[in-house]
Design a protein around this motif. Structure first.
Motif, PDB file in Angstrom:
ATOM      1  N   LEU A  91       0.842  -1.195   0.000  1.00  0.00           N
ATOM      2  CA  LEU A  91       0.000   0.000   0.000  1.00  0.00           C
ATOM      3  C   LEU A  91       0.873   1.239   0.000  1.00  0.00           C
ATOM      4  CD1 LEU A  91      -2.686  -0.889   2.670  1.00  0.00           C
ATOM      5  CD2 LEU A  91      -3.124  -0.275   0.312  1.00  0.00           C
ATOM      6  N   ARG A  92       0.441   2.242  -0.726  1.00  0.00           N
ATOM      7  CA  ARG A  92       1.150   3.532  -0.722  1.00  0.00           C
ATOM      8  C   ARG A  92       0.469   4.430   0.303  1.00  0.00           C
ATOM      9  NH1 ARG A  92       3.682   5.221  -6.143  1.00  0.00           N
ATOM     10  NH2 ARG A  92       4.118   3.194  -7.085  1.00  0.00           N
ATOM     11  N   GLN A  93       1.239   4.851   1.281  1.00  0.00           N
ATOM     12  CA  GLN A  93       0.701   5.723   2.322  1.00  0.00           C
ATOM     13  C   GLN A  93       0.126   6.988   1.695  1.00  0.00           C
ATOM     14  OE1 GLN A  93       0.375   3.504   4.581  1.00  0.00           O
ATOM     15  NE2 GLN A  93       0.979   4.859   6.236  1.00  0.00           N
ATOM     16  N   ARG A 121      -5.468  -7.018  -4.238  1.00  0.00           N
ATOM     17  CA  ARG A 121      -4.207  -6.345  -4.505  1.00  0.00           C
ATOM     18  C   ARG A 121      -4.485  -4.877  -4.767  1.00  0.00           C
ATOM     19  NH1 ARG A 121      -1.915  -6.525 -10.126  1.00  0.00           N
ATOM     20  NH2 ARG A 121      -3.654  -6.871 -11.518  1.00  0.00           N
ATOM     21  N   PHE A 122      -3.524  -4.071  -4.416  1.00  0.00           N
ATOM     22  CA  PHE A 122      -3.612  -2.635  -4.587  1.00  0.00           C
ATOM     23  C   PHE A 122      -2.675  -2.259  -5.725  1.00  0.00           C
ATOM     24  CE2 PHE A 122      -4.941  -3.565  -0.351  1.00  0.00           C
ATOM     25  CZ  PHE A 122      -5.966  -2.685  -0.095  1.00  0.00           C
ATOM     26  N   THR A 123      -3.211  -1.572  -6.732  1.00  0.00           N
ATOM     27  CA  THR A 123      -2.411  -1.295  -7.913  1.00  0.00           C
ATOM     28  C   THR A 123      -2.927  -0.066  -8.652  1.00  0.00           C
ATOM     29  OG1 THR A 123      -1.475  -2.323  -9.907  1.00  0.00           O
ATOM     30  CG2 THR A 123      -3.791  -2.787  -9.438  1.00  0.00           C
ATOM     31  N   TYR A 124      -2.064   0.482  -9.465  1.00  0.00           N
ATOM     32  CA  TYR A 124      -2.472   1.562 -10.365  1.00  0.00           C
ATOM     33  C   TYR A 124      -2.864   0.931 -11.692  1.00  0.00           C
ATOM     34  CZ  TYR A 124      -2.458   5.706 -13.260  1.00  0.00           C
ATOM     35  OH  TYR A 124      -2.836   6.707 -14.122  1.00  0.00           O
ATOM     36  N   MET A 125      -4.011   1.330 -12.218  1.00  0.00           N
ATOM     37  CA  MET A 125      -4.512   0.825 -13.492  1.00  0.00           C
ATOM     38  C   MET A 125      -4.441   1.964 -14.504  1.00  0.00           C
ATOM     39  SD  MET A 125      -7.763  -1.312 -12.024  1.00  0.00           S
ATOM     40  CE  MET A 125      -8.085  -2.151 -13.590  1.00  0.00           C
TER      41      MET A 125
END
Length: 156
Positions: free
Chosen positions: A9-11, A83-87
């Motif tokens: 995760l990005r804070q 999952r946490f990601t940039y799309m």
């Protein structure tokens, strides 16, 4: 608790929850996957986002057909991961909630209709190494009954 795979995760980053469904498509010792050319070339389990108001099983049939050109028969739900990601294709930071089903390819009706996707058959062992997402690899390992592949990150 649903297991999390992939990037930490990005804070301070806000994520939008995006439920999706994916299929492990087995035929004997082979796996039907999709190769997505953009934004980064990678092999994936066929599937994708569930549209608002859409039933997850209907979404799975639609997504698999769009990405592979195949009709499927669903055997059972295997589980889920997140999952946490940039799309980049949606300019979206997403918390992807990925439900994975075990299914069989039944009939090829044509080529994939979704741009940038190609249906690819590979030995299941190759899938354990080639699938680009660690959650996909872990779910394939679960389906095959082999020790997990794909690093898990964060708390369980």
């Amino acid at each position: 608790m649903i297991r999390r795979y992939g990037e930490p995760l990005r804070q301070g980053q806000r994520y939008r929850r995006r439920p999706g469904v994916y299929a492990i498509l087995l035929d004997g010792g082979d796996l039907l996957a999709t190769h997505q050319a953009e934004p980064v070339p990678e092999y994936q389990l066929p599937g994708g986002g569930i549209d608002p108001g859409e039933h997850p099983v209907a979404a799975l049939h639609r997504e698999v057909f769009e990405e592979t050109g195949w009709r499927i028969a669903i055997d059972r739900r295997l589980g889920a991961f997140r999952r946490f990601t940039y799309m980049p294709e949606y300019d979206l930071w997403a918390e992807k909630l990925c439900s994975v089903y075990l299914a069989r390819p039944v009939r090829r009706l044509g080529p994939p209709s979704e741009a940038g996707h190609q249906a690819v058959w590979m030995p299941v062992e190759a899938g354990l190494e080639l699938l680009g997402n660690p959650g996909d690899r872990a779910m394939l390992a679960r389906a095959l009954g082999v020790p997990g592949r794909g690093r898990q990150s964060g708390p369980r």
